[in-house]
Design a protein around this motif. Sequence first.
Motif, PDB file in Angstrom:
ATOM      1  N   GLY A   1      27.659   3.121  -5.272  1.00  9.12           N
ATOM      2  CA  GLY A   1      28.465   2.116  -5.950  1.00  9.12           C
ATOM      3  C   GLY A   1      28.773   2.406  -7.400  1.00  9.12           C
ATOM      4  O   GLY A   1      28.878   3.560  -7.827  1.00  9.12           O
ATOM      5  N   SER A   2      28.888   1.321  -8.185  1.00  9.57           N
ATOM      6  CA  SER A   2      29.303   1.438  -9.578  1.00  9.57           C
ATOM      7  C   SER A   2      28.521   0.471 -10.448  1.00  9.57           C
ATOM      8  O   SER A   2      27.812  -0.411  -9.948  1.00  9.57           O
ATOM      9  N   GLU A   3      28.681   0.635 -11.757  1.00  9.83           N
ATOM     10  CA  GLU A   3      28.061  -0.266 -12.719  1.00  9.83           C
ATOM     11  C   GLU A   3      29.102  -0.651 -13.771  1.00  9.83           C
ATOM     12  O   GLU A   3      30.134   0.022 -13.924  1.00  9.83           O
ATOM     13  N   ALA A   4      28.834  -1.735 -14.490  1.00  8.47           N
ATOM     14  CA  ALA A   4      29.770  -2.198 -15.509  1.00  8.47           C
ATOM     15  C   ALA A   4      29.909  -1.168 -16.615  1.00  8.47           C
ATOM     16  O   ALA A   4      28.917  -0.581 -17.056  1.00  8.47           O
ATOM     17  N   ALA A   5      31.145  -0.959 -17.060  1.00 12.50           N
ATOM     18  CA  ALA A   5      31.403  -0.060 -18.175  1.00 12.50           C
ATOM     19  C   ALA A   5      31.495  -0.866 -19.464  1.00 12.50           C
ATOM     20  O   ALA A   5      31.872  -2.040 -19.449  1.00 12.50           O
ATOM     21  N   SER A   6      31.137  -0.248 -20.581  1.00 13.41           N
ATOM     22  CA  SER A   6      31.232  -0.928 -21.866  1.00 13.41           C
ATOM     23  C   SER A   6      32.627  -0.756 -22.454  1.00 13.41           C
ATOM     24  O   SER A   6      33.502  -0.147 -21.833  1.00 13.41           O
ATOM     25  N   VAL A   7      32.840  -1.283 -23.654  1.00 14.59           N
ATOM     26  CA  VAL A   7      34.152  -1.201 -24.292  1.00 14.59           C
ATOM     27  C   VAL A   7      34.321   0.185 -24.898  1.00 14.59           C
ATOM     28  O   VAL A   7      33.525   0.592 -25.754  1.00 14.59           O
ATOM     29  N   PRO A   8      35.335   0.940 -24.481  1.00 12.60           N
ATOM     30  CA  PRO A   8      35.512   2.300 -25.001  1.00 12.60           C
ATOM     31  C   PRO A   8      35.678   2.315 -26.523  1.00 12.60           C
ATOM     32  O   PRO A   8      36.467   1.548 -27.081  1.00 12.60           O
ATOM     33  N   GLY A   9      34.903   3.155 -27.193  1.00  7.66           N
ATOM     34  CA  GLY A   9      35.043   3.343 -28.628  1.00  7.66           C
ATOM     35  C   GLY A   9      34.589   2.179 -29.489  1.00  7.66           C
ATOM     36  O   GLY A   9      34.897   2.140 -30.686  1.00  7.66           O
ATOM     37  N   ALA A  10      33.856   1.240 -28.937  1.00  4.16           N
ATOM     38  CA  ALA A  10      33.430   0.064 -29.711  1.00  4.16           C
ATOM     39  C   ALA A  10      31.909   0.011 -29.824  1.00  4.16           C
ATOM     40  O   ALA A  10      31.182   0.551 -28.988  1.00  4.16           O
ATOM     41  N   GLU A  11      31.442  -0.679 -30.869  1.00  3.33           N
ATOM     42  CA  GLU A  11      30.010  -0.907 -31.054  1.00  3.33           C
ATOM     43  C   GLU A  11      29.634  -2.183 -30.304  1.00  3.33           C
ATOM     44  O   GLU A  11      29.898  -3.293 -30.769  1.00  3.33           O
ATOM     45  N   VAL A  12      29.037  -2.010 -29.149  1.00  2.00           N
ATOM     46  CA  VAL A  12      28.684  -3.161 -28.317  1.00  2.00           C
ATOM     47  C   VAL A  12      27.305  -2.935 -27.721  1.00  2.00           C
ATOM     48  O   VAL A  12      27.052  -1.890 -27.109  1.00  2.00           O
TER      49      VAL A  12
END
Length: 463
Positions: A140-151
């Motif tokens: 399966g898959s997992e949630a991705a974070s915001v590209p290029g952001a500090e999160v």
Amino acid sequence: MANYDVIVIGSGPGGYVAAIRCAQLGLKTACVEGRETLGGTCLNVGCIPSKALLHATHQLHEAEHNFAKMGLKGKSPSVDWKQMLSYKEDTIGQNTKGIEFLFKKNKIDWLKGWGSIPEAGKVKVGDEVHGAKSIIIATGSEAASVPGAEVEIDEKVVVTSTGALELNKIPKKLVVIGAGVIGLEMGSVYARLGAEVQVIEYLDTITPTMDAEVSRQFQKILQKQGLSFTLGAAVSKVEATKTKAKVTYKTRKDDSEETVDADVVLVATGRRPYTDGLGLDALGIETERGMIKTDSQWRTNVDGIYAIGDCIAGPMLAHKAEDEGMAAAEVIAGKHGHVNYGVIPSVIYTAPEVASVGQTEEELKKEGRAYKVGKFSFMGNGRAKANFAADGFVKILADKDTDRILGAHIIGPMAGDLIHEICVGMEFGAAAEDIALTCHAHPTFSEAVREAALACGDGPIHS
């Protein structure tokens, strides 16, 4: 150590379906799952729990806005959030226990733990190594974070879809980063519960892969329901305290920087394949942008190892994974596996629902295909008007010369169910006229599909 014909790694919709089909085809089968329950992301923290909350909050919306119109009068219901979460958990439990029952029924061994592949033909779970003639990777898959952001995601204040399904309390202000399926579904849930919902999207449209006309109508309807949209904005930072968060973003139009405060921030910027710990590099299994590369028979470049679902190319949809699971099982059993990737529907379970299959107008224009459009508004559908569900339309795209259906896009009541009439038609190479000549029961929402098909010819009746 036990020896199997097939070991499936992962028990989500792709994995458990593959395991069941393998067992039905007479193969000795085991399935590896490290969660306490079967069903993967979909049944535990994805499709099923989110639909439970969507259903519950839709009933609340109906009670608040439409019951009185129908003569159902009384005090509006109050929200018991803990009880709603309990209902959601009960729904999860019924479904995951159902998969466990099907495993027992089909004599599938559940190997409890996280799996790895030390070498072709072997799967390690915990300290035990099991043999398998064939291995299916369905992780399966997992949630991705915001590209290029500090999160930094803590699943309490800054959450993915997993945390959004189990918040301690309903937030007063929810900021959703990403105007895709997950963000809009969960945004709808909390908007109905009284939260102020702001959706921040990097692109200039919501649901960017959707038919543009449907996307525009969808945004207008969601705005009427209380969601606000900040489009063309790139999030650069999300700062969280114990109880609050601050989102910083730049609007691409004038490069101005803005900040917005929120009680909860939902990061819904997509998903990425999850293959950690499998040992793919050591095995020499080829990947591309994190996805496992497979051929047309779901085989990797290593003999005896297959892959399906979110960890390979294609739409990250549970039903796509299920189809691949059945097909891969058929191939392993020496039969012919089939998935028609041109006829995989997608659905957003808001109210109204949005569903599509096949090509969009934008795609047809890009390839220079001559096509015609048949469109019918739910305002002309008697059942929809009676149910206060007349927002939206059905749109059918057909080849200009042959009338063969190339795609369909529906925004309206029960769109996720109505789309399958078109799916079956496309699977059999149907023309729009075939749908138009088929008798549809009255009064039903499905009559709108027939009317759209009629609109591809001499014209609809009720428009």
